[in-house]
Scaffold this active site. Sequence first.
Site, PDB file in Angstrom:
ATOM      1  N   GLU A  21     -19.795  -7.085 -12.703  1.00 28.51           N
ATOM      2  CA  GLU A  21     -19.520  -8.256 -11.873  1.00 28.51           C
ATOM      3  C   GLU A  21     -20.756  -8.858 -11.205  1.00 28.51           C
ATOM      4  O   GLU A  21     -20.848 -10.066 -11.042  1.00 28.51           O
ATOM      5  CB  GLU A  21     -18.484  -7.889 -10.793  1.00 28.51           C
ATOM      6  CG  GLU A  21     -17.138  -7.469 -11.342  1.00 28.51           C
ATOM      7  CD  GLU A  21     -16.432  -8.589 -12.092  1.00 28.51           C
ATOM      8  OE1 GLU A  21     -16.601  -9.761 -11.713  1.00 28.51           O
ATOM      9  OE2 GLU A  21     -15.742  -8.286 -13.086  1.00 28.51           O
ATOM     10  N   SER A  42      39.420  17.048  16.193  1.00 24.09           N
ATOM     11  CA  SER A  42      39.223  18.126  17.160  1.00 24.09           C
ATOM     12  C   SER A  42      37.778  18.300  17.600  1.00 24.09           C
ATOM     13  O   SER A  42      37.495  19.128  18.473  1.00 24.09           O
ATOM     14  CB  SER A  42      39.740  19.445  16.585  1.00 24.09           C
ATOM     15  OG  SER A  42      41.143  19.390  16.429  1.00 24.09           O
TER      16      SER A  42
END
Length: 815
Positions: A86, A466
């Site tokens: 690059e 319960s």
Amino acid sequence: MNLLKRLLQTVFVFGLFGVLILIGLYFYVKSDIPSVKVLKDVQLQTPMQVFTRDGKLINQFGEKRRIPVKITDVPEPMLNAFLATEDNRFYEHFGIDPIGIVRSFIVLVSTGQKKQGASTITMQLARNFFLTREKAYIRKVKEIFIALHIERLLSKDEIFELYLNKIELGHRSFGIGAAAQVYYGKELNELTLPQMAMIAGLPKAPSALNPIRNPTRAKARRNVVLGRMLAEKYITQAEYHTAINAPITAKRHGAEIELYAPYISEMVRAYMVEKYGTDTAYNSGFRVYTTVDAADQAAAQQALINNLHDYDKRHGFRGPNARYWQPEETPWTTQQITARLKKVKAIAPLHAAVVTALEEQTASVVMPSGNTVTLDWAAMNWARAYITERRQGRAPKVASDILAPGMQIWVRQVEQKWVLSQLPQPASALVSLDPQSGQIKALVGGYSFKQSQYNRAVQAKRQVGSNIKPFIYSAALEGDYTLATIINDAPINHWDNSLGVAWRPKNSPDVYSGPIRIRRALAQSKNVVSIRLMRGVGLNNTADHILKFGFSDEDVVRSESLALGSAAMTPLEMARGMSAFANGGHLIEPYFIDRLTDAFGNELGTASPLRVCSEEALEADPYTCAPRIISEKNAFLVADALKSAIWGGGSWRHKTGWTGTGWRAQTLKRKDLAGKTGTTNNAVDTWFTGFNQNILTTVWVGFDDASKPLGRAAYNTNLGKKQIVGGEAGATTAQPAWVSFMRHALKQEPLAPIEPPPGLVSIRIDLKTGLLSEKNDYTSRFEYFERGTAPTKYVLDSGSSTPFDDSLPASEELF
């Protein structure tokens, strides 16, 4: 001289004109040049990751895949690959490469095409961060000015690091850290030279050149990169030849999810979005560490899944999901089968399969992979035909009673063996937390998040049955009742003028013991005793007491049905409320995020939950301590009575022993556990909540359709003569998942019993009457009382009693 003078004047004019143009262009693009603050505080769009407390990745949110890396952590060959390809003069130029710009201009003039020139790394960074991809002259000008600006404000290494983390590299990966994971499933330092070169070649055309979509073009581009590295003497000739001959090994890798825990991670996602907004939450690189432990969470998920499959097996086989061919038709080929199976949506842990052949007690099935698996008789002999939730067909004797060739079925692996299965119809949830702090240790909101994203652990308000009774008994113990108080366990017939009918609540099972101590009534979940207690305390007083445990007033119905569990709560709310009995009477606040960091591990915040404190600490700093809602003595008495729900009482040797409804937890062989079952009318909802001092877990099982019962009510033969095999209740439907999870969660944990606090006395009482006893045999036991509430009479052999004198009996234990 005149010619030279005119030439200098012309150069000066053109130079001045050029400077003026540059100044004009600068002011034209000045608004697009980033400020120093922006450049110094660049925010990479990094996905949010969610981890367990011990660092296992459980989910990732965000469209862009990015794993930020420091330049010091990037292998040198990878840095060299990018530089060679690059911008090999990156560390020498000042942000722009004049030679590259001239070359780009010449191409433009000669071809008339606006092609991107040889941009430097700094210019690419400027474009990627601050500009669009539009190919226009003015964009190139902006790019140059921003590049110069960046070079002035940042060091070369800072620029290169930003570039490596920002660059787009295909398949939604941004930055080299994400690319290494997406293409190779590796960390950067695990990549080979050819793999590094492959990634370095992607910025030119990340879609067209990536090795998954186009391996041929990707290989050619990789070799160009390697050639540039050789030319710049970054690699040797031998390394070059080895690398260019390396095969393409890239394939798509998902995020490295180490533990799939979607319900808890979705809770994190929703919280972070609410707090920070979608864009910030998804793209700021947050690393959220939850409170759940990876091993506990995995055990919770497996316990819930296995329990639902066990329920489903009890209720019969509902048949195949599809039929690919009939007996008179030509069987499909393996290729046809696998092509169809690949279209079937998988629901882990279930795998689609097609029956291809049967023997007397075996079946051959083809998997989506094309492999053939044999199901033996043990893998399918459970499959009675489903008729209703209450009825099943006869037990099968041969494989053809269950399956036929052409059937598409579900199979799953159990202990490395394939078994016939099906998608369970009921739903379930499990929540486990630390009752001392509220830290959620494990949370599961359903069988499959792909099947249903409804998180029942925190969203499903269901009647608790319960499971409400410990709160009812706590209210009673605040008044004139003790664990030794005798209540009449007998049927209730109450005329309701408004309805014009009698209300006849029943025990489940419909068995009555007559006069019974409160401890035993709670342990055996006696419905009518709960109603009598609530009447004694007062309905509103009882409801107000229950609200102390963090429940919503709109969910606590103020009618006598409250004593039977008509209140609706989520499993997490139930776990929070029950925690008060485990922690000495404090209301904790459950939390599921332990800490938050940025993408580089810098801490952004940690949880600071309200913790259970001593009375001194609570008075000194009430803002960091969980508030007290009931006395420590009240909490202990309820918790100790709930131990009897597991371990029972009396003497089996003399046939006076009894069990509690949670006796199945005895298999864990831990005397520090307490618990409570819960079952609503017709077994629509089933619960079990159990705990010791350090861990509390709640399990709920039921259908999402709150009108649909799970099946026949289950009866415990130790409570009476009635028994229905295959019935469903809290003890048979929810508790097995609790036992399975707690077996893992408690494996390495020492005993953590809830110790009696100061202010209690332990006195021997008579089991039948609840009065004081001088006997030391099966007719008596030690019972806890708050000082001043113990009975004052002794039981005599004749059944009469004698007044209790002011001195304490010799058998008393003080705390």
